[in-house]
Write a protein that holds these residues in place. Structure first.
Motif, PDB file in Angstrom:
ATOM      1  N   LEU B 305       4.760 -16.816 -15.112  1.00 33.52           N
ATOM      2  CA  LEU B 305       4.037 -15.689 -14.518  1.00 33.52           C
ATOM      3  C   LEU B 305       4.939 -14.945 -13.529  1.00 33.52           C
ATOM      4  O   LEU B 305       5.031 -13.714 -13.562  1.00 33.52           O
ATOM      5  CB  LEU B 305       2.761 -16.175 -13.816  1.00 33.52           C
ATOM      6  CG  LEU B 305       1.960 -15.085 -13.094  1.00 33.52           C
ATOM      7  CD1 LEU B 305       1.444 -14.025 -14.070  1.00 33.52           C
ATOM      8  CD2 LEU B 305       0.786 -15.672 -12.310  1.00 33.52           C
ATOM      9  N   ALA B 309       5.617 -11.198 -14.302  1.00 34.52           N
ATOM     10  CA  ALA B 309       5.016 -10.239 -13.363  1.00 34.52           C
ATOM     11  C   ALA B 309       6.061  -9.788 -12.335  1.00 34.52           C
ATOM     12  O   ALA B 309       5.788  -8.940 -11.497  1.00 34.52           O
ATOM     13  CB  ALA B 309       3.817 -10.874 -12.663  1.00 34.52           C
ATOM     14  N   LEU B 448      -2.014  -3.435 -10.895  1.00 33.50           N
ATOM     15  CA  LEU B 448      -2.535  -4.781 -11.088  1.00 33.50           C
ATOM     16  C   LEU B 448      -1.423  -5.650 -11.665  1.00 33.50           C
ATOM     17  O   LEU B 448      -1.038  -5.494 -12.824  1.00 33.50           O
ATOM     18  CB  LEU B 448      -3.747  -4.731 -12.030  1.00 33.50           C
ATOM     19  CG  LEU B 448      -4.544  -6.033 -12.203  1.00 33.50           C
ATOM     20  CD1 LEU B 448      -5.152  -6.510 -10.894  1.00 33.50           C
ATOM     21  CD2 LEU B 448      -5.649  -5.842 -13.250  1.00 33.50           C
ATOM     22  N   ALA B 449      -0.894  -6.541 -10.840  1.00 33.46           N
ATOM     23  CA  ALA B 449       0.143  -7.454 -11.331  1.00 33.46           C
ATOM     24  C   ALA B 449      -0.498  -8.394 -12.336  1.00 33.46           C
ATOM     25  O   ALA B 449      -1.641  -8.796 -12.172  1.00 33.46           O
ATOM     26  CB  ALA B 449       0.732  -8.250 -10.167  1.00 33.46           C
ATOM     27  N   ARG B 450       0.235  -8.728 -13.389  1.00 32.09           N
ATOM     28  CA  ARG B 450      -0.384  -9.526 -14.438  1.00 32.09           C
ATOM     29  C   ARG B 450       0.658 -10.258 -15.269  1.00 32.09           C
ATOM     30  O   ARG B 450       1.819  -9.876 -15.333  1.00 32.09           O
ATOM     31  CB  ARG B 450      -1.212  -8.626 -15.352  1.00 32.09           C
ATOM     32  CG  ARG B 450      -0.384  -7.462 -15.912  1.00 32.09           C
ATOM     33  CD  ARG B 450      -1.142  -6.693 -16.986  1.00 32.09           C
ATOM     34  NE  ARG B 450      -1.896  -5.555 -16.490  1.00 32.09           N
ATOM     35  CZ  ARG B 450      -3.209  -5.393 -16.668  1.00 32.09           C
ATOM     36  NH1 ARG B 450      -3.906  -6.299 -17.291  1.00 32.09           N
ATOM     37  NH2 ARG B 450      -3.826  -4.330 -16.224  1.00 32.09           N
ATOM     38  N   TYR B 460      -1.914  -2.734 -18.922  1.00 31.94           N
ATOM     39  CA  TYR B 460      -2.014  -3.639 -20.064  1.00 31.94           C
ATOM     40  C   TYR B 460      -1.625  -2.928 -21.348  1.00 31.94           C
ATOM     41  O   TYR B 460      -2.004  -1.785 -21.584  1.00 31.94           O
ATOM     42  CB  TYR B 460      -3.459  -4.146 -20.177  1.00 31.94           C
ATOM     43  CG  TYR B 460      -3.677  -5.094 -21.327  1.00 31.94           C
ATOM     44  CD1 TYR B 460      -3.177  -6.392 -21.284  1.00 31.94           C
ATOM     45  CD2 TYR B 460      -4.377  -4.690 -22.463  1.00 31.94           C
ATOM     46  CE1 TYR B 460      -3.365  -7.267 -22.341  1.00 31.94           C
ATOM     47  CE2 TYR B 460      -4.570  -5.558 -23.534  1.00 31.94           C
ATOM     48  CZ  TYR B 460      -4.062  -6.837 -23.466  1.00 31.94           C
ATOM     49  OH  TYR B 460      -4.249  -7.703 -24.508  1.00 31.94           O
TER      50      TYR B 460
END
Ligand SMILES: Cc1ncc(C[n+]2csc(CCOP(=O)(O)OP(=O)(O)O)c2C)c(N)n1
Ligand code: SF4
Ligand SMILES: [Mg+2]
Lengths: 350, 620
Positions: B305, B309, B448-450, B460
């Motif tokens: 992650l 990210a 939005l970190a993802r 996304y």
């Protein structure tokens, strides 16, 4: 898939005290199923933040993985967020909060995310009393992986395919009560009137604020025989209190019948106004809350409202005695002891 | 048994029972040697247990400055009856076995080819101290006193170290000094001294300090500006957290408010430990965690992650003997491959590999700058030998003009002027985008970190081309890292040999001794030490310039050799391996033995001498 929502402001919309329109608190167009309980919760989050006059960029959104955990994309477009990994949002929230104590931390999670893979982190974030709002969107199933039973599914609850859950449910509200949360509430995604003030109060609370929100999954768990279906919830809901939240500097205008009224003042001066529906229940007493919960569980009712609050809550920063200035604002001068000190340290190792 | 006198060249081993207070006495011994100006390298060989099991403390003393282990124990102080038979057997012929003869030694324990030196340690202690616990403790001090006469360890130096140690409890100084004298005087009155192996004052430890790698790492984190530490206890990394805590409490309290300019959380497990430190970094503070063994395995999902990210993160791995729970109190370099490619999917990570405590300090402080600049996980690859043993190392230094490099972070004004901000847009062509810390601007810079696939704006995406573009950019970023991480160290100005050795981390001590020994024999081998991954062009050039390259490392699978072949596209037939994975630090003898054995197959050009002890591959 994610769309940019056209910015449309209703002509009658007004700015809040922070100077923002309600639409400033919205997110992208939701890709959740039409009718999904989670979307109603998203709307309540938007309303609560708007009404709290909080600047959107002062909120940090966090989530795990699941339909529920996708939600941060659908509210507060001007807030930073972190969609983390399955069941591990509390740890990321903890670190983020340690870095900057001045922002508001709003986490959302699912019942799979919180009660199964993430139950360890859930319990530990409770016991540390981290200053955050933790909303669990509880649909009794794993929506995103297509409807498997979750650990909050009731015994005997029927899935869409007709199979019966045989395992004892984990009640996350009891879990939170046991493990040290200082603000515990339950609500229903369809009850905006109750949910919005609860979220507002949770945001003002200086400590771990947990809200279990029953949120039916229309696609996989809204069938007859499911105990997390809209119809079932509406029939079994039991409310502890009429509830209102009055932020500091707002006039207290709510009136309650003498005798049942209870008001709780939070650290910042905001007030929670409760009109208790049960005379034998005291929301600031853990044992009393526990008893009331057990009673209603035995009756097959779903108790909602503010169940427990510790108005003297001290959050993790108080426990750790961290600097008042956020850690992420400290500079070399505050942090680096420098070469003269290092020379002294060297001599200690000779 | 007459033997020539050897000065400042010996291995002394203490065989004790853990939990009996011997370790502090043994540390006083090492420190006294160091204060006499003689290079010294102590190693704790301890069980994964709290009390009652055998433990050894081995001290290499070398006027030539060799800090690796070597074969052959010259002096054994055998205090543990349980391991005594083995301990006696471990002494080299002509060496010395010092034991407590309060109770007589059984005849069949006696070896004729070594000196058996009996000293009534317990008797002396019982005669002079009342409480049984004290008798036990002072017995340890008595043997240090005895040793001082036997090997010419300066007793005044020992006494001054003890006085410093008990500065705050001065009442304890006289009984300790008395115990030293008891041991020393008994030897003077009853034995022939000194031994043929002995010490002599020297001046080879000026500008040096004696510190363990974990203490240095913790201090590096304080100097590097770390404010958030989250961790879960595991040997041998625990003392990194303890060190950070101790230094932070001392040097990081606000003098006015008394509040902490740091936050330390003992997490519920390694997953949470990683998540917390990463969350802190994402939110603009400097966070780190330290772990070992199983902890690295548990962190894998989060490592991916942070990689995808693009969150800065510093992760200290104090490697221990694997696989699984393995040998928690023994050393290895066996996490190199698992860390280089940690987590599922296409990932590659940056590793810094310190070889001594000074580098632990420097690399750790630097790791935070690198993490912020490269917006990814930086692994500090230490190991048990480095982390938990005290090493003689260069004193630390710090440049007060140094500013923390926070990398590409946009502030409010900079955002104000930006029309089309995208978190992952490669504006500069180095693969690194611009971060915005939460709370910076009311309407700009939020995303939005993802861990899901995203486009350059952080949105996304399931568009395959966009996804491929992003993971290709991560490779560009990885290449950028080559120019930022420490360069390899070369040990010669021009290449002299067809053969080269490559090594890293704590293998360095023994490897450098090998280079020296070969030189003394009139041979030459070229050498390079790796300090980081990704590998720079220099590494490839070194390998290409040699016919055969031996990669010396402490794991079974020749992990670094594989990594070199994979990452640099090297013909594997020219890459040989010298390995050690029994959990004890590698020795120069073992390297030479393996090198010579393999060279024969390569028509070895190294002059091979017969008089050098052939080492076996096992070291106990
Ligand atoms: C480590 C890991 N295991 C499994 C999954 C697959 N997974 C994605 S969402 C999910 C369950 C989500 O359920 P819940 O948290 O209740 O969210 P909902 O979709 O019901 O809102 C699972 C098992 C995953 N993402 N990561
Ligand atoms: S599957 Fe269920 S939980 Fe997921 S979006 Fe659809 S209705 Fe909501
Ligand atoms: Mg669910």
């Amino acid at each position: 898939m994610s769309f940019i929502k056209p910015i449309f402001r209703h002509p009658t919309q007004t700015k809040n005290k922070a100077g923002f329109y309600k639409s400033d608190y919205e997110g992208r167009i939701s890709t959740l199923c039409a009718g999904c309980g989670h979307d109603s919760i998203n709307a309540s989050i938007v309303a609560a933040c708007y009404e709290m006059n909080i600047e959107p960029h002062k909120v940090v959104k966090l989530s795990g993985i699941g339909c529920s955990s996708k939600a941060p994309a659908y509210y507060l477009n001007n807030s930073h967020g972190f969609n983390t990994v399955h069941g591990r949002m509390p740890s990321v929230a903890t670190g983020a909060n340690m870095a900057n104590r001045e922002l508001t931390y709003l986490g959302v999670s699912g019942d799979g995310d919180s009660a199964s893979i993430g139950i360890g982190q859930f319990i530990h974030v409770n016991r540390r009393n981290l200053n955050m709002v933790y909303i669990m969107m509880n649909n009794g199933c794993y929506g995103l992986t297509k409807g498997q039973d979750s650990a909050t599914a009731d015994i005997g609850s029927l899935s869409k395919s007709g199979s019966r859950n045989e395992f004892s449910p984990i009640d996350m509200v009891s879990m939170a009560l046991e493990s040290g949360a200082t603000f515990i509430a339950r609500s229903f995604s369809g009850d905006k009137k109750q949910l919005v003030p609860l979220i507002k109060a949770a945001m003002s609370h200086p400590g771990f604020a947990f809200i279990d929100v029953i949120s039916p999954c229309v696609t996989f768990n809204n069938n007859k025989g499911s105990t997390k279906a809209y119809d079932f919830i509406r029939e079994h809901i039991e409310v502890t209190s009429e509830f209102d939240f009055v932020p500091i500097r707002e006039e207290i205008s709510v009136e309650y019948e003498e005798g049942t009224q209870k008001s709780v003042t939070l650290h910042d001066g905001s007030q929670i106004q409760l009109s208790k529906l049960y005379s034998d229940w005291d929301p600031s007493d853990r044992n009393s809350a526990m008893e009331k919960l057990q009673q209603s569980k035995a009756n097959g009712d779903i108790l909602t409202g503010l169940l427990y609050i510790d108005p003297g809550s001290q959050d993790l920063h108080s426990t750790l005695n961290t600097s008042t200035l956020p850690l992420n604002q400290l500079t070399e001068e505050d942090l680096c002891p420098g070469s003269a000190t290092l020379e002294k340290i060297n001599t200690e190792y000779r | 048994m007459s033997e020539q006198i050897r000065v400042n060249d010996m291995v002394v081993r203490f065989a004790n029972v853990n939990g009996t207070g011997s370790s502090s006495a043994n540390e006083v011994f090492s420190k006294a040697v160091f204060r006499m100006g003689i290079p010294v390298a102590p190693k704790n060989i301890f069980p994964s247990n709290i009390q009652g099991l055998p433990t050894w403390y081995e001290v290499r003393i070398s006027g030539k400055g060799y800090l690796g282990r070597r074969k052959g124990i010259d002096v054994m102080v055998g205090i543990n009856p349980e391991s005594m038979k083995k301990d006696i057997a471990a002494v080299r012929p002509g060496g010395y076995f010092i034991y407590d003869n309060t109770k007589q030694l059984h005849d069949d324990m006696v070896r004729k080819d070594i000196h058996m030196v009996g000293i009534p340690m317990m008797q002396l202690s019982i005669e002079n101290y009342q409480a049984p616990r004290l008798q036990q403790l002072f017995k340890n001090i008595i043997y240090i006193g005895a040793l001082s006469v036997l090997i010419d360890l300066d007793l005044d130096v020992v006494k001054s170290i003890i006085s410093e140690q008990f500065e705050k409890k001065p009442k304890l100084i006289p009984p300790n000094h008395k115990a030293l004298d008891l041991g020393a005087n008994w030897v003077r009155q009853n034995l022939v001294y000194p031994f043929n192996v002995r010490l002599k004052h020297s001046n080879l430890t000026d500008d040096k300090i004696m510190i363990d790698g974990n203490a240095a790492t913790g201090l590096g984190a304080v100097y590097g500006g770390a404010t958030v530490l989250s961790w879960y206890p595991i040997t041998p990394s625990t003392s990194v957290a303890k060190s950070f805590e101790a230094f932070a409490k001392k040097y990081r309290k606000d003098p006015e408010t008394g509040k902490n300019n740091f936050a330390i959380i003992q997490a519920e497990d390694e997953l949470a430990a990683f998540g917390m430190a990463m969350g802190a970094n994402w939110n603009g503070a400097r966070g780190f965690t330290a772990t070992s063994g199983a902890g690295i395995s548990l962190m894998n999902e989060f490592i991916g992650l942070a990689y995808f990210a693009e969150v800065p993160m510093v992760l200290v791995d104090v490697q221990r003997g694997g696989p699984s729970t393995g040998m928690p109190t023994r050393t290895q370099q066996s996490d190199i491959l698992p860390c280089a490619y940690a987590s599922h999917g296409d990932t590659k990570h940056i590793m810094l590999i310190p070889a001594n405590p000074t580098e632990c300090f420097e690399f750790m402080a630097e790791a935070f700058d690198l993490a912020d600049q490269l917006q990814t996980v930086i692994f500090l690859m230490s190991d048990l030998d480095l982390g938990m043993n005290i090493h003689m190392t260069e004193a630390f230094s710090w440049d007060d003009s140094k500013k923390y490099n926070k990398g590409k972070v946009l502030n409010k004004q900079e955002l104000e002027g930006l029309e089309d901000y995208g978190r992952f847009k490669d504006v500069d062509g180095d693969g690194i985008g611009y971060r915005v810390i939460p709370g910076t601007h009311p309407s700009k810079g939020a995303y939005l970190a993802r861990g899901t696939s995203h486009d350059p704006y952080g949105r996304y995406t399931e568009d395959g081309e966009v996804h491929a573009g992003e993971i290709n950019r991560l490779i560009r970023k990885f290449n950028t890292a080559k120019y930022l991480v420490p360069k390899p160290e070369l040990y010669q100005e021009t290449f002299q040999s067809d053969y080269g050795i490559i090594f890293y981390g704590t293998t360095t001590y023994a490897a450098m001794e090998v280079i020296d020994i070969l030189k003394e024999e009139g041979g030459q081998i070229d050498a390079m030490r790796l300090k980081a991954f990704p590998f720079q062009d220099e590494v490839k050039e070194f390998i290409e310039a040699h016919k055969t390259v031996y990669v010396i490392e402490q794991n079974r699978d020749a992990q670094c050799r594989s990594l070199l072949i994979l990452e640099l596209g090297i013909d594997q037939s020219k890459m040989a391996s010298i390995l050690n994975y029994d959990g004890m630090p590698i020795t120069a003898d073992s390297i030479l033995f393996q090198l010579r054995l393999q060279m024969e197959g390569f028509n070895g050009q190294l002059p091979s001498t017969n008089n050098h002890n052939n080492a076996s591959v096992s070291h106990h």
